[in-house]
Write a protein that holds these residues in place. Structure first.
Motif, short mmCIF file in Angstrom:
data_model
loop_
_atom_site.label_atom_id
_atom_site.label_comp_id
_atom_site.label_asym_id
_atom_site.label_seq_id
_atom_site.Cartn_x
_atom_site.Cartn_y
_atom_site.Cartn_z
N LEU A 1 1.34 -1.05 0.02
CA LEU A 1 -0.27 0.11 0.20
C LEU A 1 0.88 1.47 -0.08
CD1 LEU A 1 -2.79 1.15 0.57
CD2 LEU A 1 -3.17 0.98 2.17
N PRO A 2 1.73 1.42 0.62
CA PRO A 2 3.01 2.78 0.82
C PRO A 2 3.53 2.37 -0.67
CG PRO A 2 3.65 1.23 2.49
CD PRO A 2 2.89 0.48 1.61
N SER A 3 4.16 2.52 -1.46
CA SER A 3 3.93 2.41 -3.05
C SER A 3 3.19 2.97 -3.85
CB SER A 3 5.09 1.53 -3.61
OG SER A 3 6.26 0.58 -2.97
N LEU A 4 2.17 2.11 -3.73
CA LEU A 4 0.57 2.64 -4.12
C LEU A 4 0.41 3.73 -3.95
CD1 LEU A 4 -1.37 -0.87 -4.24
CD2 LEU A 4 -0.55 0.29 -6.04
N ILE A 5 -0.37 4.34 -3.09
CA ILE A 5 -0.72 5.57 -2.03
C ILE A 5 0.32 6.64 -2.98
CG2 ILE A 5 -1.06 6.87 0.30
CD1 ILE A 5 -1.44 4.54 1.06
N LYS A 6 1.44 6.79 -2.96
CA LYS A 6 3.05 7.72 -3.38
C LYS A 6 2.37 7.89 -4.78
CE LYS A 6 8.11 8.20 -2.70
NZ LYS A 6 9.41 7.87 -1.75
N THR A 7 2.38 6.73 -5.25
CA THR A 7 2.13 6.98 -6.85
C THR A 7 1.02 7.46 -7.05
OG1 THR A 7 4.07 5.60 -7.49
CG2 THR A 7 2.73 5.87 -9.06
N LEU A 8 0.35 6.94 -6.79
CA LEU A 8 -1.01 7.41 -7.10
C LEU A 8 -1.89 8.09 -6.17
CD1 LEU A 8 -2.25 3.80 -7.61
CD2 LEU A 8 -1.31 5.38 -9.54
N LEU A 9 -1.75 8.79 -4.79
CA LEU A 9 -2.65 9.79 -4.26
C LEU A 9 -2.31 11.27 -5.04
CD1 LEU A 9 -4.52 9.99 -1.98
CD2 LEU A 9 -2.02 10.50 -0.63
N PRO A 10 -1.35 11.46 -5.72
CA PRO A 10 -1.08 12.71 -6.59
C PRO A 10 -1.97 12.88 -7.83
CG PRO A 10 0.44 12.00 -5.41
CD PRO A 10 -0.05 10.81 -5.58
N LEU A 11 -2.61 11.24 -8.37
CA LEU A 11 -3.45 11.41 -9.66
C LEU A 11 -4.98 11.43 -9.03
CD1 LEU A 11 -0.55 8.96 -11.09
CD2 LEU A 11 -1.07 11.95 -11.17
N GLY A 12 -5.15 11.26 -8.34
CA GLY A 12 -6.46 11.00 -7.15
C GLY A 12 -7.00 9.83 -7.05
N LEU A 13 -5.93 9.60 -5.90
CA LEU A 13 -6.13 7.39 -5.99
C LEU A 13 -7.49 8.04 -4.77
CD1 LEU A 13 -5.76 4.92 -5.78
CD2 LEU A 13 -4.15 5.16 -3.54
N LYS A 14 -9.16 8.08 -4.57
CA LYS A 14 -9.51 7.59 -3.57
C LYS A 14 -9.54 6.29 -2.93
CE LYS A 14 -12.00 11.70 -6.36
NZ LYS A 14 -12.85 12.01 -6.59
N GLU A 15 -9.79 5.49 -3.57
CA GLU A 15 -9.95 4.20 -3.27
C GLU A 15 -8.94 3.17 -3.27
OE1 GLU A 15 -14.69 4.76 -3.71
OE2 GLU A 15 -14.00 2.96 -4.78
N ILE A 16 -9.21 1.95 -2.71
CA ILE A 16 -8.77 0.54 -2.78
C ILE A 16 -9.20 -0.68 -2.29
CG2 ILE A 16 -6.26 1.56 -2.52
CD1 ILE A 16 -6.64 -0.01 0.37
N HIS A 17 -8.87 -1.91 -3.24
CA HIS A 17 -9.72 -3.00 -2.47
C HIS A 17 -9.05 -3.89 -2.36
CE1 HIS A 17 -12.48 -5.88 -4.39
NE2 HIS A 17 -11.79 -6.83 -4.83
#
Length: 277
Positions: free
Chosen positions: A203-219
């Protein structure tokens, strides 16, 4: 500039009442209810299971998987009829947020005709990862016009066309960037939701990369195979599962959901970040 959310919505897929309770205790914000989660990626749950989950966790928002079988996503007319009948049955329960559906044509494109028949709102599931091209499959032109005709798509669940979301991170990044260009939030609110192999470690790598691009949800599932208490085991007999899972059940682990939720909360403090170039 873009303001990122204070936390991510954590959706947990479950195929038992026990897993549903564990997920909610661990902090799940929404549940996807399915069957055969650990073997085959999930199929349509029984009406009885969904009713039991509603009773056990009455405040949890529920999405219901509609997939008549394991295997590919090329469906016959008979299978489509089954899917539509199942949707109507679940609608009768009330308090269902939506359905998780996906159908493809034989050449690996979104089957627009079938998807137009489905209930709304719905999540287009990981059939997306079996499309010819992730950007062609549902997000960018020319498929965007098809998406507009379908309507009702609230989110797309994808691993970036890899077995695990972390492996598909470059594709996921491209999807989020494409979404920023072609989707008007005021009208669509279409969400790209990474899934598969999402856990406290990835999750940390996913959040770091995708949060600035609009990540709102994970599954995620946060699950594993555990022994189910059988004392007699006929090792000369099997029901189609491998030897490691024949005498086990797949269960969501409350602690795994809590760890992921804690990481999401810690990394998604309300901050303002520049939009990526």
């Amino acid at each position: 500039m873009v303001t990122v959310p204070g936390s991510l919505l954590v959706e947990v897929c479950v195929d038992s009442v026990e897993s549903a309770v564990a997920a909610v205790k661990g902090g799940a914000d929404r549940l996807e209810v399915c069957a055969n989660l650990g073997a085959g990626g999930g199929t349509t749950p029984t009406l009885g299971l969904v009713k039991a989950v509603q009773s056990a966790v009455p405040d949890a928002p529920l999405m219901v998987m509609i997939r008549p079988r394991v295997g590919d996503f090329l469906y016959t007319k008979e299978e489509v009829s089954i899917m539509l009948d199942d949707i109507q049955s679940f609608k009768g329960l009330g308090n269902i947020r939506g359905f998780v559906v996906g159908a493809l044509t034989k050449d690996g494109r979104v089957d627009v005709d079938i998807m137009k028949l489905q209930a709304i709102p719905f999540c287009f599931h990981r059939a997306f990862d079996m499309t010819r091209n992730p950007l062609e499959g549902i997000i960018s032109d020319p498929a965007l016009s098809d998406l507009a005709d379908i309507g009702g798509i609230s989110r797309v669940l994808t691993s970036g066309q890899k077995f695990k979301a972390l492996e598909g991170l470059p594709v996921l990044q491209s999807l989020f960037e494409a979404r920023q260009q072609v989707v008007d939030d005021a009208m669509w609110g279409l969400t790209i939701m990474p899934g598969s192999g999402v856990n406290a470690s990835t999750l940390p790598s996913l959040i770091k990369t995708l949060l600035p691009l609009g990540l709102k949800e994970i599954h995620m599932s946060g699950g594993k195979w555990i022994p189910n208490g059988m004392t007699f085991k006929n090792y000369g007999m099997g029901m189609g599962s491998d030897n490691d899972t024949e005498w086990c059940v797949y269960r969501t682990q409350e602690g795994e959901i809590r760890k992921a939720k804690d990481i999401a909360n810690a990394m998604c403090v309300n901050v303002t970040q520049p939009l990526p170039h």
